[in-house]
Design a protein around this motif. Structure first.
Motif, mmCIF file in Angstrom:
data_model
loop_
_atom_site.group_PDB
_atom_site.id
_atom_site.type_symbol
_atom_site.label_atom_id
_atom_site.label_comp_id
_atom_site.label_asym_id
_atom_site.label_seq_id
_atom_site.Cartn_x
_atom_site.Cartn_y
_atom_site.Cartn_z
ATOM 1 N N ASP A 54 60.139 24.022 60.701
ATOM 2 C CA ASP A 54 59.745 23.993 62.117
ATOM 3 C C ASP A 54 58.265 23.683 62.283
ATOM 4 O OD1 ASP A 54 62.265 24.445 62.925
ATOM 5 O OD2 ASP A 54 62.021 26.593 63.297
ATOM 6 N N VAL A 55 57.446 24.256 61.380
ATOM 7 C CA VAL A 55 56.000 23.999 61.436
ATOM 8 C C VAL A 55 55.740 22.523 61.142
ATOM 9 C CG1 VAL A 55 53.754 24.607 60.455
ATOM 10 C CG2 VAL A 55 55.512 26.364 60.724
ATOM 11 N N TYR A 58 56.672 20.391 63.999
ATOM 12 C CA TYR A 58 55.678 20.438 65.072
ATOM 13 C C TYR A 58 54.559 19.447 64.791
ATOM 14 C CZ TYR A 58 52.036 22.046 68.188
ATOM 15 O OH TYR A 58 51.055 22.084 69.134
ATOM 16 N N ARG A 59 54.124 19.463 63.500
ATOM 17 C CA ARG A 59 53.036 18.562 63.116
ATOM 18 C C ARG A 59 53.447 17.102 63.225
ATOM 19 N NH1 ARG A 59 51.727 21.686 57.786
ATOM 20 N NH2 ARG A 59 50.953 23.586 58.725
ATOM 21 N N PHE A 134 52.272 8.607 65.096
ATOM 22 C CA PHE A 134 51.033 8.767 64.331
ATOM 23 C C PHE A 134 50.059 7.634 64.655
ATOM 24 C CE2 PHE A 134 48.327 8.131 60.645
ATOM 25 C CZ PHE A 134 47.912 9.427 60.353
ATOM 26 N N ARG A 137 48.725 7.655 68.252
ATOM 27 C CA ARG A 137 47.728 8.714 68.434
ATOM 28 C C ARG A 137 46.396 8.280 67.826
ATOM 29 N NH1 ARG A 137 49.455 13.809 65.604
ATOM 30 N NH2 ARG A 137 50.889 14.283 67.286
ATOM 31 N N ILE B 317 46.456 15.403 73.173
ATOM 32 C CA ILE B 317 46.129 15.728 71.775
ATOM 33 C C ILE B 317 45.384 17.059 71.710
ATOM 34 C CG2 ILE B 317 44.750 14.984 69.770
ATOM 35 C CD1 ILE B 317 45.411 12.081 70.683
ATOM 36 N N GLU B 319 45.662 19.489 73.590
ATOM 37 C CA GLU B 319 46.583 20.614 73.848
ATOM 38 C C GLU B 319 47.155 21.192 72.563
ATOM 39 O OE1 GLU B 319 49.294 18.879 76.606
ATOM 40 O OE2 GLU B 319 48.257 19.714 78.355
ATOM 41 N N LYS B 320 47.154 20.393 71.510
ATOM 42 C CA LYS B 320 47.641 20.885 70.211
ATOM 43 C C LYS B 320 46.531 21.580 69.429
ATOM 44 C CE LYS B 320 51.001 17.153 69.895
ATOM 45 N NZ LYS B 320 52.181 17.938 70.230
ATOM 46 N N ARG B 361 45.193 25.203 60.205
ATOM 47 C CA ARG B 361 46.658 25.297 60.402
ATOM 48 C C ARG B 361 47.346 23.941 60.299
ATOM 49 N NH1 ARG B 361 45.770 28.508 65.925
ATOM 50 N NH2 ARG B 361 45.240 30.539 65.083
ATOM 51 N N LYS B 362 46.576 22.885 60.289
ATOM 52 C CA LYS B 362 47.094 21.507 60.282
ATOM 53 C C LYS B 362 48.079 21.311 61.438
ATOM 54 C CE LYS B 362 46.933 21.186 55.257
ATOM 55 N NZ LYS B 362 47.772 21.294 54.082
ATOM 56 N N THR B 363 47.657 21.686 62.632
ATOM 57 C CA THR B 363 48.579 21.581 63.779
ATOM 58 C C THR B 363 49.030 20.137 64.005
ATOM 59 O OG1 THR B 363 46.672 21.492 65.216
ATOM 60 C CG2 THR B 363 47.765 23.612 65.029
ATOM 61 N N ILE B 364 48.105 19.190 63.790
ATOM 62 C CA ILE B 364 48.463 17.768 63.718
ATOM 63 C C ILE B 364 47.679 17.186 62.544
ATOM 64 C CG2 ILE B 364 49.104 17.376 66.133
ATOM 65 C CD1 ILE B 364 46.266 16.279 66.605
ATOM 66 N N SER B 365 47.793 15.895 62.336
ATOM 67 C CA SER B 365 47.058 15.272 61.226
ATOM 68 C C SER B 365 45.575 15.644 61.303
ATOM 69 C CB SER B 365 47.225 13.759 61.326
ATOM 70 O OG SER B 365 46.162 13.108 60.702
ATOM 71 N N LYS B 422 49.793 30.464 62.040
ATOM 72 C CA LYS B 422 50.241 29.221 61.405
ATOM 73 C C LYS B 422 51.575 28.787 62.007
ATOM 74 C CE LYS B 422 47.855 28.434 57.226
ATOM 75 N NZ LYS B 422 47.965 27.787 55.936
ATOM 76 N N LYS B 423 52.303 29.787 62.558
ATOM 77 C CA LYS B 423 53.587 29.447 63.182
ATOM 78 C C LYS B 423 53.505 29.505 64.704
ATOM 79 C CE LYS B 423 56.619 31.211 59.587
ATOM 80 N NZ LYS B 423 57.466 32.352 59.258
ATOM 81 N N LYS B 425 51.788 28.189 66.951
ATOM 82 C CA LYS B 425 51.680 26.967 67.748
ATOM 83 C C LYS B 425 52.834 26.005 67.451
ATOM 84 C CE LYS B 425 46.901 26.955 68.876
ATOM 85 N NZ LYS B 425 45.820 26.105 69.267
ATOM 86 N N SER B 426 53.789 26.454 66.627
ATOM 87 C CA SER B 426 54.811 25.512 66.174
ATOM 88 C C SER B 426 55.731 25.024 67.275
ATOM 89 C CB SER B 426 55.632 26.130 65.050
ATOM 90 O OG SER B 426 56.306 27.238 65.540
ATOM 91 N N ARG B 427 55.831 25.788 68.347
ATOM 92 C CA ARG B 427 56.729 25.319 69.415
ATOM 93 C C ARG B 427 56.026 25.416 70.765
ATOM 94 N NH1 ARG B 427 61.271 22.614 69.689
ATOM 95 N NH2 ARG B 427 62.281 24.016 71.140
ATOM 96 N N ARG B 428 54.741 24.967 70.800
ATOM 97 C CA ARG B 428 54.073 25.039 72.083
ATOM 98 C C ARG B 428 54.557 23.925 72.996
ATOM 99 N NH1 ARG B 428 47.943 26.249 72.153
ATOM 100 N NH2 ARG B 428 47.636 24.136 71.455
#
Lengths: 232, 428
Positions: A54-55, A58-59, A134, A137, B317, B319-320, B361-365, B422-423, B425-428
């Motif tokens: 799931d994490v 999300y990423r 990707f 963005r 972006i 927001e993440k 947390r590597k929420t995105i790249s 770490k989790k 924000k996984s489903r924001r």
């Protein structure tokens, strides 16, 4: 006359009698299919929870895609459900095979032959989706940092273009109207590039002139003096 | 056994020299225009301030094509008698060598550390090869705290224009100070002094195949020295004037390189900075004096335009990365015009911390996280210029001090959120 009537009745009965065990097999395989599909779903879900799928989703933006599609399940649950139905479908095909009906056997054989193409097409679509997200963005951030107007619009168009490209590849893989898909894609893609080139040539004539002059004649930028301080 | 990174020629020179007391390294890549001045200043500094010590100048070159290594070999000190009170016992030796590994300053430094280790150097220094303001006194100020006073790491301290070094002033200095508790004013200064022991310590670290070898070596050296408990100080060197950088150099890339190094080190030294709750000054060497600085041009409209464009386009972006309340406040300040524009420091500190958390947390790249910081940084720059337009150097320093205190105050937020979420924000 009476004799032939008896023979045909007997043959029909024999056929029904021989169909009985096959039907029983079908029911048994279907029950087994339900159990195995359910177990498979359970194992896959636990495995995905363990690797924090799931994490990762999300990423990668998969969660956002599910949100957009109004799917209120977590990506792990979605994969579990997909695996469950795929397994069930496979067992259903296997079960149908036990009936030994020629037309059904042919259908099953062609479906099984089609499965690899279908899997590849799904993979291509997923890859296209993640790549388009990707790259669009990255393009959006790059355009904003380069102070380009309408950055969001350009990034969205870029994403759509990549998606169309991968969609065309997936459809090509599935073998649906190959010639038409390739021709449509080539025309659309070429059209978009041509439109962009014309738009840049007409709308951005002055900008293009400036860029080329700076690049090849070494003309210095007059407008907006650069900052003279060092950021580091 | 580790693979030898020095070539045979250098190993032969080392064998002949056996040992040195003082070593100064100059990393270079196509610096033919400026390096003769740097070599002369270093040679004069070594001859003038360390006449009784065995000294060595090392040029670690990245494959220059403009004759930089040849210039280093050719450059000699003229008018030695004018400069020196006493004639040196030993000549200043030179080693000019190409470095191996990933191209970058970090790989160049690795070669310098290795030579220092092989020659059992007591005190070392590294200086940039594009410096125009270096004087022989820099060598004294970077080496003496190590050789005489027993320090392991000497950071530079320069007088700079109030708008210069904005990444240092608004992110790197306040953040590293709050994290590791040492008030080292120029942690990415680039010109450092260090002990042979610390050079050996740097060499043991397995970072030379990472981004540290390419960039980020400066903050890595400072952080490693402080976080690993080496005795650190700083020396006042006067003004720092570089050869003008490529005007096309992308600010976003520069910001990414520096900030990613700081964030990466936060992960490596989490156990160290988690225990630090305040900061303390470090010992300062050198006589401080005012430096005449030319007025410089800053294009505020363009920077603010970039910030506003970010608020318009990058919110999906952000927001993440950022909290909802932070984004609301960003939208509010984006409505201000250039003259009245202010970016409150507590908002800025919160943003830097939330970016560090998102990176962790590597929420995105990670590259997207870092690159999307540029418009926010430019917004903060505009505010800083507006806040300090009529301020003296001391008043500007007070502003930076206030920012540092805010970073220290908000560190509790960083700590509270580091291990959790770490989790979340996984489903924001």
């Amino acid at each position: 006359m009476e004799q032939s009537w008896k023979v045909s009745l007997l043959e029909s009965w024999k056929k029904i009698a021989s169909f009985g065990p096959n039907l029983l097999n079908l029911i048994l395989i279907l029950i087994l299919g339900f159990v195995i599909a359910w177990l498979l779903k359970l194992v896959v879900r636990n495995l995905l929870t363990l690797i924090k799928f799931d994490v990762l989703s999300y990423r990668l933006g998969l969660s956002a895609a599910l949100d957009k599609a109004s799917i209120r399940r977590t990506p792990t649950e979605v994969v579990g459900v997909v695996i469950y139905w795929c397994a069930l479908f496979l067992f259903f095909l296997i079960a149908l095979g036990t009936l030994n009906i020629y037309a059904v056997d042919n259908l099953i054989a062609s479906i099984f032959a089609y499965i690899p193409q279908f899997v590849i097409a799904v993979f291509v679509l997923l890859l296209g989706y993640f790549l388009s997200r990707f790259l669009s963005r990255a393009a959006l951030i790059g355009l904003v940092n380069a102070q380009v107007r309408s950055a969001r619009l350009i990034a969205s168009l870029f994403q759509i273009l990549i998606l169309i490209f991968f969609l065309a590849m997936a459809i090509e893989q599935l073998g649906i109207a190959r010639g038409i898909v390739v021709a449509t894609f080539a025309i659309s893609f070429g059209g978009v590039v041509l439109a962009l080139a014309i738009a840049f040539g007409l709308g951005g004539k002055e900008m293009a002139k400036d860029i080329l002059e700076r690049r090849f004649r070494g003309v210095k930028e007059e407008k907006g003096k650069p900052d003279e301080f060092s950021h580091l | 056994m580790a693979k030898e990174i020095l070539n045979k020629e250098v190993l032969t020179q080392i064998k002949e020299m056996k040992e040195v007391d003082v070593l100064v390294g100059i990393p270079s890549f196509n610096n033919a225009r400026t390096i003769p001045h740097v070599v002369r200043a270093v040679s004069a500094g070594l001859a003038k301030y360390f006449p009784k010590h065995r000294t060595l100048l090392v040029n670690s070159d990245g494959g220059s094509t403009d004759g930089t290594p040849e210039l280093v070999k050719k450059t000699i000190l003229e008018d030695l008698d004018v400069l020196l009170m006493e004639h040196p016992l030993y000549p200043v030796h030179k080693i000019v060598t190409p470095y191996h590994g990933i191209p970058g300053k970090g790989s160049a430094f690795r070669t310098i550390f290795r030579i220092a280790q092989a020659l059992n150097a007591k005190a070392c220094a590294v200086v940039d090869s594009d410096l125009r303001s270096i004087t022989p006194e820099w060598i004294e100020l970077l080496i003496e705290p190590v050789l005489i006073h027993g320090y392991d790491f000497v950071a530079p301290f320069y007088k700079r224009h109030k708008y210069d070094g904005t990444i240092t002033n608004s992110i790197v200095y306040p953040l590293t100070r709050a994290l590791y508790g040492k008030r080292i004013r120029q942690p990415i200064g680039g010109d450092f002094g260090f002990s042979g022991k610390l050079a050996n310590h740097y060499l043991q670290k397995k970072v030379y195949d990472t981004d540290v070898a390419r960039f980020g070596i400066d903050i890595w050296m400072t952080t490693t020295a402080v976080a690993d408990g080496f005795k650190a100080c700083q020396s006042f060197l006067g003004a720092k004037i570089h050869q003008a950088k490529d005007p096309g150099a992308d600010l976003s890339d520069m910001l990414v390189q520096v900030v990613s190094s700081v964030f990466h080190l936060m992960e490596a030294y989490q156990e160290v900075w988690a225990k630090v709750s305040s900061s303390e000054p470090v010992k300062e060497f050198g006589f401080q004096f005012e430096v005449g600085l030319e007025p410089i041009h800053v294009n505020l409209e363009r920077m603010l335009d970039n910030f506003k464009r970010g608020v318009t386009d990058l919110v999906p972006i952000w927001e993440k990365i950022l909290s909802h309340d932070v984004i609301v406040r960003l939208k509010e300040i984006a409505a201000l015009n250039v003259m009245e524009f202010r970016f409150p420091i507590e908002l800025w500190v919160r943003i830097v911390h939330e970016f560090a958390l998102a990176y962790h947390r590597k929420t995105i790249s990670r590259i997207h996280i870092l690159k999307s910081l540029t418009p926010l940084y430019l917004g903060r720059c505009v505010s800083f210029v507006n806040e300090t337009v009529d301020s003296s150097a001391e008043e500007v320093e007070e502003k930076i001090e206030a920012l540092c205190r805010e970073f220290e105050n908000q560190k509790i937020f960083l700590l509270a959120n580091w291990d959790k979420g770490k989790k979340t924000k996984s489903r924001r």
